[in-house]
Design an enzyme around this catalytic site. Structure first.
Site, PDB file in Angstrom:
ATOM      1  N   GLY A  94       0.795  -1.213   0.000  1.00 19.39           N
ATOM      2  CA  GLY A  94       0.000   0.000   0.000  1.00 19.39           C
ATOM      3  C   GLY A  94       0.833   1.270   0.000  1.00 19.39           C
ATOM      4  O   GLY A  94       2.063   1.245   0.122  1.00 19.39           O
ATOM      5  N   HIS A  95       0.132   2.411  -0.115  1.00 18.19           N
ATOM      6  CA  HIS A  95       0.830   3.696  -0.219  1.00 18.19           C
ATOM      7  C   HIS A  95       1.561   4.063   1.079  1.00 18.19           C
ATOM      8  O   HIS A  95       1.104   3.786   2.171  1.00 18.19           O
ATOM      9  CB  HIS A  95      -0.121   4.819  -0.638  1.00 18.19           C
ATOM     10  CG  HIS A  95      -1.296   5.027   0.264  1.00 18.19           C
ATOM     11  ND1 HIS A  95      -2.316   5.897  -0.039  1.00 18.19           N
ATOM     12  CD2 HIS A  95      -1.630   4.487   1.458  1.00 18.19           C
ATOM     13  CE1 HIS A  95      -3.210   5.894   0.927  1.00 18.19           C
ATOM     14  NE2 HIS A  95      -2.820   5.042   1.834  1.00 18.19           N
ATOM     15  N   ASN A  96       2.725   4.665   0.884  1.00 18.55           N
ATOM     16  CA  ASN A  96       3.585   5.123   1.975  1.00 18.55           C
ATOM     17  C   ASN A  96       4.142   4.004   2.851  1.00 18.55           C
ATOM     18  O   ASN A  96       4.666   4.260   3.930  1.00 18.55           O
ATOM     19  CB  ASN A  96       2.871   6.150   2.855  1.00 18.55           C
ATOM     20  CG  ASN A  96       2.623   7.456   2.119  1.00 18.55           C
ATOM     21  OD1 ASN A  96       1.575   7.640   1.513  1.00 18.55           O
ATOM     22  ND2 ASN A  96       3.598   8.356   2.170  1.00 18.55           N
TER      23      ASN A  96
END
Length: 345
Positions: A240-242
């Site tokens: 997922g993002h970050n």
């Protein structure tokens, strides 16, 4: 390309038992060995096959003593597993490498392509992309604007790398990998619909990373999603993002990592593990298959189960869980006996 037992023994520092002129041109498992193949015995439970294998040469430990007649040629070495790895690396290095730019590839005039590269049919390389020396990009890939790919990286068919993402040196991206798609970010509105939150960051993949087929690494909302050097991810993994994954961490297939989670270095993660968002997993952790982590984990810990528990606690709990049907039956019997006692009063 053929190798004799004498050549292989010389390379590995081994001792030949059998025909030093036996030749091989490929490598096989010991139970699937055929004439002309080199097999190996690394696990004692497969010893039975050494007496029936058709492989021309078998690598065995220097202490191995057969219990029956062996028809194949043996090469005794000190560390079979390491010798097999060395041979596979040598064989792979000897295979011809693809070179040249296909006339059917679409490469923007503003892109920079290094020396000795391969770009296959129907691959698209957008403006300001920078491709290092000896990079191999197989057919039907997409390399977006301002993407950077380091020297010696191999990108298999169907890989998509969105704009602004960075891939380091000597990486391997298997077929269907997607780097830099939008992170899963939506804000609820009062009317029950969702507003899309722009994902303005990128993905940074450091050197010597391998990503399995159809693995996806989402771009960050801001800043970067980061996969550190030496990470190995299996097929069908969602990052997922970050998210940040520390160096030399290994994950089996179908792992899912929610946004902004940080996973340390040198971790081992089994298949189908799920990580909740915004948690931190320390260095050197081991996570058993199908575990679900909803809380942070300190360095060096072992976790099993869903929700995940420390190793010893999980095994003790599972031992009780396995006995629940018998315990439930005993409870019913005790309740029945107690009821009978009360009725006699």
């Amino acid at each position: 390309m053929q190798f004799t037992a004498e050549m292989i023994a010389g390379l590995l520092g081994g001792t030949i038992v059998g025909d030093k002129g036996a030749t091989v041109s490929t490598v096989s498992s010991i139970d699937g060995g055929k004439a002309g193949s080199l097999a190996y015995l690394t696990n004692p439970k497969y010893e039975q096959y050494i007496y029936t294998t058709e492989a021309s040469i078998v690598l065995v430990d220097s202490t191995f003593e057969p219990k029956e007649e062996v028809k194949t040629t043996l090469i005794k070495v000190d560390n079979v597993a390491q010798c097999v790895l060395n041979l596979l690396e040598m064989y792979n290095a000897s295979r011809p490498q693809k070179r040249g730019i296909s006339k059917l590839a679409s490469i923007h005039e503003g892109a920079v392509i290094g020396e000795d590269c391969y770009v296959g049919d129907f691959t698209v390389v957008e403006a300001t992309a920078k491709i290092g020396d000896k990079v191999q990009i197989y057919p039907q890939c997409y390399i977006g604007d301002n993407v950077t790919i380091g020297e010696g990286t191999k990108i298999y068919p169907g890989v998509k790398i969105y704009e602004g993402c960075v891939v380091g040196k000597n990486c391997i991206l298997h077929a269907g990998v997607v780097i830099g798609a939008d992170g899963f970010g939506f804000a609820p509105r009062e009317d029950g619909t969702f507003a899309k939150i722009p994902q303005l960051g990128n993905v940074i993949i450091e050197d010597n990373v391998e990503l399995g087929a159809n693995t996806c690494v989402d771009r960050a909302k801001t800043d970067s999603t980061i996969i550190r050097s030496g990470v190995k991810l299996d097929n069908l993994i969602q990052v997922g993002h970050n998210v940040q994954i520390g160096s030399n961490t290994v994950m089996s297939a179908q792992v899912g990592i929610a946004g902004t989670t940080k996973i340390g270095s040198n971790c081992f993660v089994g298949g189908q593990v799920g990580f909740a968002d915004h948690i931190t997993v320390g260095n050197g952790c081991k996570i058993g298959s199908q575990s679900g982590l909803d809380k942070s984990v300190p360095d060096g810990e072992i976790r099993f189960g869903s929700p995940a528990l420390p190793g010893i606690q999980y095994h003790r709990s599972f031992a009780v869980f396995r006995q629940l049907p018998e315990m439930a039956q005993k409870l019913r019997e005790l309740e029945k006996a107690l009821k009978a006692l009360k009725s006699e009063e």
